[in-house]
Motif scaffolding. Structure first.
Motif, short mmCIF file in Angstrom:
data_model
loop_
_atom_site.label_atom_id
_atom_site.label_comp_id
_atom_site.label_asym_id
_atom_site.label_seq_id
_atom_site.Cartn_x
_atom_site.Cartn_y
_atom_site.Cartn_z
N VAL A 151 36.81 55.87 42.49
CA VAL A 151 37.46 57.10 42.46
C VAL A 151 38.77 57.08 41.63
N ALA A 152 38.77 57.68 40.42
CA ALA A 152 39.91 57.79 39.57
C ALA A 152 40.80 58.95 39.79
N GLY A 153 42.13 58.74 40.28
CA GLY A 153 42.94 59.73 40.41
C GLY A 153 43.87 60.06 39.26
N SER A 154 43.63 60.95 38.46
CA SER A 154 44.42 61.34 37.34
C SER A 154 43.57 61.33 36.01
N LEU A 155 43.66 62.20 35.10
CA LEU A 155 42.80 62.08 33.71
C LEU A 155 43.15 60.77 33.14
N PRO A 156 44.22 60.14 32.91
CA PRO A 156 44.37 58.81 32.27
C PRO A 156 43.40 57.77 33.19
N SER A 157 43.44 57.75 34.35
CA SER A 157 42.50 56.93 35.11
C SER A 157 40.97 57.29 35.03
N ALA A 158 40.72 58.44 35.02
CA ALA A 158 39.07 58.96 34.49
C ALA A 158 39.07 58.53 33.13
N ARG A 159 39.85 58.33 32.20
CA ARG A 159 39.44 58.16 30.93
C ARG A 159 39.41 56.48 30.95
N ALA A 160 40.14 55.87 31.64
CA ALA A 160 40.06 54.52 31.51
C ALA A 160 38.60 54.02 32.08
N ALA A 161 38.45 54.59 33.32
CA ALA A 161 37.12 54.30 33.98
C ALA A 161 35.96 54.60 33.11
N LYS A 162 36.12 55.79 32.63
CA LYS A 162 34.93 56.20 31.44
C LYS A 162 34.55 54.96 30.63
N ALA A 163 35.90 54.77 29.87
CA ALA A 163 35.68 53.60 28.89
C ALA A 163 35.19 52.21 29.29
N ALA A 164 35.45 51.83 30.56
CA ALA A 164 35.05 50.65 31.20
C ALA A 164 33.56 50.53 31.59
N THR A 165 33.00 51.70 31.79
CA THR A 165 31.47 51.57 32.51
C THR A 165 30.83 53.17 32.23
N SER A 166 29.50 52.94 31.76
CA SER A 166 28.76 53.94 31.69
C SER A 166 27.80 54.16 32.56
N SER A 167 27.54 53.20 33.58
CA SER A 167 26.72 53.15 34.56
C SER A 167 27.18 53.24 36.07
N ILE A 168 28.39 52.88 36.51
CA ILE A 168 28.90 52.86 37.68
C ILE A 168 29.55 54.21 37.88
N PRO A 169 29.21 55.09 38.92
CA PRO A 169 29.56 56.30 39.30
C PRO A 169 30.94 56.36 39.43
N ILE A 170 31.51 57.36 38.67
CA ILE A 170 33.07 57.77 38.91
C ILE A 170 33.51 59.12 39.37
N ILE A 171 34.27 59.21 40.26
CA ILE A 171 34.57 60.40 40.88
C ILE A 171 36.12 60.60 40.87
#
Length: 322
Positions: free
Chosen positions: A90-110
């Protein structure tokens, strides 16, 4: 052992094994990533947990990583969560979502963000995100006009309203367009002051006080959320009525807040995590927009500022602090 009894033993074991396996399944491990401080936003983790619990996951382990008011460590924290590994983030904020997206393309990100997730490249489309991301977005939710109207109700003699914005916030451009539209619609005279550091916030309030503005509308973004106490304290120091995005600022002593409910958004993020754990793909789940908005008023602060809060406004409030 007689053949009939042997069959009964085998049959009994066949029933018992899956039950035992289900009982011993580990609790899902969910990552939580946000640039604010834990003491300011711990209730959002609780909201995610509640969404999971009501969706059938009452035993979930949530591994949280906090930026303590800074985005600098988010990429590192995202990689830590991926390495654990977590079942979802669970990524709370745009910067968190960007960081999570850069870290994985397989683990689901909400994600939960105030930015446009499609324009920012998080998803292919709002209706069908594709990839491993979906979530809740506050983007293009016109609340600035409502916030200006509320300030006018509370401070009817204010001829000029100051707007304080963080120019470094991911939502800055979107917020600026919304402010311009609200000002055109209302005809309210507004001055815009920008602050992107702790020092600049102090300077901004001095500018606002000297400008003669009768009230201030504080913009959004994780930096301002993380400087909640400073903002509330400066508004009190200069005796300036201030409006905030989230109710936490009102609980800290701010006058009024109006905006999409963060608690509800993170609850719905928890529901999405549960759906994904049950087998749905994040890319098939449409990005949701907020449906619940909170109005909070601090009557103690109003009294200190010499403001009489209209009874009809109190009646409309979701939260009233005496």
């Amino acid at each position: 052992m007689r053949r009939r009894d042997f069959i009964k033993v085998i049959a009994g074991s066949a029933v018992a094994w899956p039950l035992t396996a289900r009982a011993q399944q580990p609790s899902p491990l969910i990552g939580f990533l946000r640039p604010t401080r834990a003491e300011e936003s711990g209730h959002l983790v609780a909201a995610v947990r509640e969404g999971l619990r009501e969706s059938g996951y009452d035993k979930v382990v949530i591994e949280a990583r906090w930026g303590d008011g800074s985005e600098d460590q988010l990429p590192k924290f995202a990689h830590e969560l991926v390495a654990l590994p977590v079942a979802a983030i669970v990524a709370g904020s745009l910067p968190s979502a960007r960081a999570a997206k850069a870290a994985t393309s397989s683990i689901p990100i909400i994600f939960v963000t105030g930015a446009d997730p499609q324009t920012e490249g998080l998803v292919s489309s709002i209706g069908r995100p594709g990839g491993n991301m979906t979530g809740v977005s506050f983007y293009d939710i016109p609340v600035t006009g409502k916030r200006l109207a509320l300030l006018h109700e509370l401070v009817p003699k204010a001829e000029v309203i100051a707007v304080l914005q963080d120019p470094n916030a991911a939502i800055f451009k979107t917020e600026s367009r919304e402010i311009e539209a609200a000002v055109r619609a209302s005809g309210q005279k507004v001055i815009v002051v920008k602050a992107g550091t702790e020092k600049e916030i102090n300077e901004a309030f001095s500018i606002i006080a000297k400008s003669g503005a009768g009230a201030v509308l504080v913009g959004g973004g994780p930096f301002f959320n993380g400087r909640r106490n400073q903002l509330v304290g400066l508004a009190a120091l200069h005796a300036i009525p201030a409006s905030y995005v989230f109710a936490g600022s009102v609980a800290a002593g701010g006058l009024v807040s109006y905006g999409a409910s963060q608690t509800d958004a993170y609850y719905r993020a928890g529901v999405y995590v549960a759906r994904i754990l049950k087998g749905e793909k994040p890319g098939d789940l449409p990005v949701e927009l907020p449906t619940k908005f909170d109005l909070a008023i601090n009557l103690k602060t109003a009294k200190a500022l010499g403001l009489a809060v209209p009874p009809q406004l109190i009646a409309r409030a979701d939260q009233v602090i005496q």
